[in-house]
Design a protein around this motif. Structure first.
Motif, PDB file in Angstrom:
ATOM      1  N   ILE A   1     -73.348 -71.312  -4.063  1.00  0.00           N
ATOM      2  CA  ILE A   1     -73.386 -70.559  -5.308  1.00  0.00           C
ATOM      3  C   ILE A   1     -73.466 -69.073  -5.025  1.00  0.00           C
ATOM      4  CG2 ILE A   1     -74.791 -70.080  -7.357  1.00  0.00           C
ATOM      5  CD1 ILE A   1     -75.527 -73.021  -7.366  1.00  0.00           C
ATOM      6  N   ASP A   2     -74.254 -68.680  -4.046  1.00  0.00           N
ATOM      7  CA  ASP A   2     -74.402 -67.263  -3.755  1.00  0.00           C
ATOM      8  C   ASP A   2     -73.107 -66.660  -3.238  1.00  0.00           C
ATOM      9  OD1 ASP A   2     -77.215 -66.712  -4.362  1.00  0.00           O
ATOM     10  OD2 ASP A   2     -77.584 -68.216  -2.839  1.00  0.00           O
ATOM     11  N   SER A   3     -72.379 -67.386  -2.394  1.00  0.00           N
ATOM     12  CA  SER A   3     -71.126 -66.845  -1.886  1.00  0.00           C
ATOM     13  C   SER A   3     -70.077 -66.786  -2.980  1.00  0.00           C
ATOM     14  CB  SER A   3     -70.605 -67.686  -0.717  1.00  0.00           C
ATOM     15  OG  SER A   3     -70.322 -69.000  -1.122  1.00  0.00           O
TER      16      SER A   3
ATOM     17  N   VAL B   1     -68.088 -63.001  -4.371  1.00  0.00           N
ATOM     18  CA  VAL B   1     -66.664 -62.786  -4.143  1.00  0.00           C
ATOM     19  C   VAL B   1     -66.208 -61.516  -4.837  1.00  0.00           C
ATOM     20  CG1 VAL B   1     -64.370 -63.706  -4.615  1.00  0.00           C
ATOM     21  CG2 VAL B   1     -66.149 -65.210  -3.771  1.00  0.00           C
ATOM     22  N   GLU B   2     -66.728 -61.281  -6.024  1.00  0.00           N
ATOM     23  CA  GLU B   2     -66.351 -60.090  -6.776  1.00  0.00           C
ATOM     24  C   GLU B   2     -67.585 -59.243  -7.006  1.00  0.00           C
ATOM     25  OE1 GLU B   2     -64.664 -59.673 -11.129  1.00  0.00           O
ATOM     26  OE2 GLU B   2     -63.201 -60.547  -9.760  1.00  0.00           O
ATOM     27  N   ASN B   3     -67.438 -57.920  -6.881  1.00  0.00           N
ATOM     28  CA  ASN B   3     -68.557 -57.006  -6.984  1.00  0.00           C
ATOM     29  C   ASN B   3     -69.257 -57.117  -8.334  1.00  0.00           C
ATOM     30  OD1 ASN B   3     -69.687 -54.140  -7.620  1.00  0.00           O
ATOM     31  ND2 ASN B   3     -69.523 -54.287  -5.402  1.00  0.00           N
ATOM     32  N   LEU B   4     -70.603 -57.173  -8.317  1.00  0.00           N
ATOM     33  CA  LEU B   4     -71.368 -57.354  -9.540  1.00  0.00           C
ATOM     34  C   LEU B   4     -71.137 -56.222 -10.536  1.00  0.00           C
ATOM     35  CD1 LEU B   4     -73.487 -58.897 -11.179  1.00  0.00           C
ATOM     36  CD2 LEU B   4     -75.244 -57.649  -9.928  1.00  0.00           C
ATOM     37  N   GLU B   5     -71.118 -54.982 -10.058  1.00  0.00           N
ATOM     38  CA  GLU B   5     -70.902 -53.856 -10.966  1.00  0.00           C
ATOM     39  C   GLU B   5     -69.575 -53.983 -11.697  1.00  0.00           C
ATOM     40  OE1 GLU B   5     -71.915 -53.280  -7.766  1.00  0.00           O
ATOM     41  OE2 GLU B   5     -73.266 -51.556  -7.677  1.00  0.00           O
ATOM     42  N   HIS B   6     -68.542 -54.454 -10.985  1.00  0.00           N
ATOM     43  CA  HIS B   6     -67.216 -54.603 -11.605  1.00  0.00           C
ATOM     44  C   HIS B   6     -67.255 -55.692 -12.675  1.00  0.00           C
ATOM     45  CE1 HIS B   6     -62.919 -54.719 -12.139  1.00  0.00           C
ATOM     46  NE2 HIS B   6     -62.909 -56.013 -11.859  1.00  0.00           N
ATOM     47  N   LYS B   7     -67.928 -56.800 -12.390  1.00  0.00           N
ATOM     48  CA  LYS B   7     -68.039 -57.876 -13.377  1.00  0.00           C
ATOM     49  C   LYS B   7     -68.720 -57.373 -14.648  1.00  0.00           C
ATOM     50  CE  LYS B   7     -68.554 -61.813 -10.193  1.00  0.00           C
ATOM     51  NZ  LYS B   7     -69.489 -62.819  -9.697  1.00  0.00           N
ATOM     52  N   ILE B   8     -69.836 -56.681 -14.467  1.00  0.00           N
ATOM     53  CA  ILE B   8     -70.587 -56.200 -15.620  1.00  0.00           C
ATOM     54  C   ILE B   8     -69.776 -55.185 -16.419  1.00  0.00           C
ATOM     55  CG2 ILE B   8     -72.631 -54.871 -16.315  1.00  0.00           C
ATOM     56  CD1 ILE B   8     -74.160 -56.276 -14.087  1.00  0.00           C
TER      57      ILE B   8
ATOM     58  N   ARG C   1     -72.197 -67.423 -10.562  1.00  0.00           N
ATOM     59  CA  ARG C   1     -71.319 -68.586 -10.437  1.00  0.00           C
ATOM     60  C   ARG C   1     -69.889 -68.270 -10.853  1.00  0.00           C
ATOM     61  NH1 ARG C   1     -75.097 -73.255 -13.166  1.00  0.00           N
ATOM     62  NH2 ARG C   1     -76.948 -72.916 -11.886  1.00  0.00           N
ATOM     63  N   ILE C   2     -69.644 -67.020 -11.206  1.00  0.00           N
ATOM     64  CA  ILE C   2     -68.299 -66.617 -11.604  1.00  0.00           C
ATOM     65  C   ILE C   2     -67.562 -66.067 -10.393  1.00  0.00           C
ATOM     66  CG2 ILE C   2     -66.944 -65.042 -13.035  1.00  0.00           C
ATOM     67  CD1 ILE C   2     -69.165 -65.134 -15.100  1.00  0.00           C
ATOM     68  N   LYS C   3     -66.486 -66.757  -9.986  1.00  0.00           N
ATOM     69  CA  LYS C   3     -65.714 -66.289  -8.840  1.00  0.00           C
ATOM     70  C   LYS C   3     -64.858 -65.090  -9.230  1.00  0.00           C
ATOM     71  CE  LYS C   3     -62.422 -67.676  -5.289  1.00  0.00           C
ATOM     72  NZ  LYS C   3     -61.580 -68.759  -4.730  1.00  0.00           N
ATOM     73  N   SER C   4     -64.246 -65.159 -10.399  1.00  0.00           N
ATOM     74  CA  SER C   4     -63.413 -64.051 -10.861  1.00  0.00           C
ATOM     75  C   SER C   4     -63.369 -64.074 -12.380  1.00  0.00           C
ATOM     76  CB  SER C   4     -61.995 -64.156 -10.302  1.00  0.00           C
ATOM     77  OG  SER C   4     -61.366 -65.356 -10.728  1.00  0.00           O
ATOM     78  N   LEU C   5     -63.085 -62.921 -12.970  1.00  0.00           N
ATOM     79  CA  LEU C   5     -62.936 -62.853 -14.416  1.00  0.00           C
ATOM     80  C   LEU C   5     -61.898 -61.800 -14.775  1.00  0.00           C
ATOM     81  CD1 LEU C   5     -64.538 -60.090 -15.497  1.00  0.00           C
ATOM     82  CD2 LEU C   5     -66.527 -61.486 -15.076  1.00  0.00           C
ATOM     83  N   LYS C   6     -61.289 -61.987 -15.959  1.00  0.00           N
ATOM     84  CA  LYS C   6     -60.267 -61.058 -16.414  1.00  0.00           C
ATOM     85  C   LYS C   6     -60.332 -60.947 -17.923  1.00  0.00           C
ATOM     86  CE  LYS C   6     -55.316 -60.075 -16.099  1.00  0.00           C
ATOM     87  NZ  LYS C   6     -53.996 -60.568 -15.618  1.00  0.00           N
ATOM     88  N   VAL C   7     -60.253 -59.712 -18.421  1.00  0.00           N
ATOM     89  CA  VAL C   7     -60.244 -59.482 -19.861  1.00  0.00           C
ATOM     90  C   VAL C   7     -58.873 -59.841 -20.403  1.00  0.00           C
ATOM     91  CG1 VAL C   7     -60.561 -57.796 -21.701  1.00  0.00           C
ATOM     92  CG2 VAL C   7     -61.947 -57.630 -19.618  1.00  0.00           C
ATOM     93  N   SER C   8     -58.841 -60.691 -21.434  1.00  0.00           N
ATOM     94  CA  SER C   8     -57.567 -61.127 -22.016  1.00  0.00           C
ATOM     95  C   SER C   8     -57.195 -60.247 -23.210  1.00  0.00           C
ATOM     96  CB  SER C   8     -57.652 -62.590 -22.462  1.00  0.00           C
ATOM     97  OG  SER C   8     -58.435 -62.701 -23.636  1.00  0.00           O
TER      98      SER C   8
END
Length: 320
Positions: A129-131, A135-142, A203-210
């Motif tokens: 879960i931690d890895s 994968v994606e930087n926390l600041e970028h996700k937020i 737990r989010i590997k990647s995200l994208k704004v739609s």
């Protein structure tokens, strides 16, 4: 939670969220708004630059120049902390188990390092879960989540599910971004589940704004959601879903079995009973006590465990 813990959580929230209202902070920290204003005053007295923006779209914000850095710990030191949090428990007489785990979660949330692979020390194998979360930087996700909420745009996320031990694509309408128990969470409507769900950022590997537009329902209350789903935010809980037959549905419905239980009525008189636990062993024997009137729907591993036990019982009685 202590005042110091609340102040630390407030700093973290203000550090990552562009603007936060007193009402939002009150709901997240489970204190009244007067207490929030006292906390803000305490932070200002400690020379932490928290400011107030007045008006309809006002709230609290912190200077961009301010940054609370984590302790400069290496990978082995962090692993030692993780192991200690799982070794020192109330079972062996350590009365500060919850405080230790909370502190470790907060250290992990601040120690953002993309190159560090902190495998969960539980000997279960599979995904870490931690890895996944690193994968994606926390600041970028937020930043992306805050952007999607401000523009009313849905998120497409690649999410790790503990129950299925797999990654799934989810379309989510984010209602709130909160920091609870040392971890960040999105509270939002999941199109796949057709329900408001909690998604942990680690737990989010990647995200994208739609480009899909959504509106947060006026009827949604963060306070009500947190009151009804507190168990979701205490560690890595396992969701248990059981179908009870109509013969015992009334008995189940009129008894308080667990603090975070959820009961849904089904056609024909049966019910779905959901709760969150630390270990499936906690409920296995309880479920077996209801015999044929209870059926585990999820997780799969608990369903298989009960199936094996029933098969062993059958062998004993069949060969009698």
């Amino acid at each position: 939670m202590s005042k110091i813990s609340n102040l630390l959580e407030m700093i973290i929230i203000l550090q990552y969220k562009e603007l936060t209202t007193a009402s939002e902070l009150s709901e997240m920290l489970k204190v009244d708004k007067k207490t929030i204003y006292r906390y803000i005053n305490s932070l200002n007295k400690a020379n932490i630059p928290v400011h107030t923006r007045k008006g309809r779209y006002g709230g609290f914000y912190i200077d961009k120049s301010f940054y609370m850095k984590s302790a400069d710990l290496n990978e082995e030191e962090l692993k030692a902390l993780l192991m200690a949090s799982q070794t020192f428990t109330e079972k062996i007489g350590f009365i500060y188990e919850k405080d230790l785990k909370s502190a470790v979660h907060k250290i992990k949330s601040l120690h953002i390092n993309k190159n560090m692979n902190l495998d969960r020390i539980d000997n279960t194998g599979g995904f870490s879960i931690d890895s996944i979360g690193n994968v994606e930087n926390l600041e970028h996700k937020i930043y992306e989540i805050n952007f999607s909420m401000s523009r009313g745009r849905s998120l497409n996320i690649n999410y790790f599910s503990i129950n299925k031990n797999d990654l799934t694509m989810r379309k989510v309408d984010p209602y709130d971004l909160i920091f609870k128990e040392g971890a960040w969470h999105i509270i939002g409507y999941c199109h796949m589940k057709d329900n408001v769900e909690n998604f942990q950022l680690n737990r989010i590997k990647s995200l994208k704004v739609s480009n899909n537009i959504y509106m947060r329902p006026r009827t949604f209350s963060l306070k009500d959601y947190l009151d009804n789903h507190w168990g979701l935010f205490v560690g890595d809980k396992i969701k248990i879903v059981i179908r009870f037959d109509k013969e015992i549905a009334s008995f189940i419905q009129h008894t308080k079995w667990h603090a975070n239980q959820i009961i849904d009525e089904l056609q024909g008189g049966s019910i779905l009973f959901s709760l969150y636990v630390d270990d499936i062993k906690d409920v296995k024997q309880w479920i077996l006590g209801f015999g044929k009137n209870a059926e585990v729907i999820e997780p799969k591993v608990l369903r298989e465990n009960i199936k094996l036990e029933v098969e062993e019982l059958y062998k004993k009685y069949y060969n009698f």
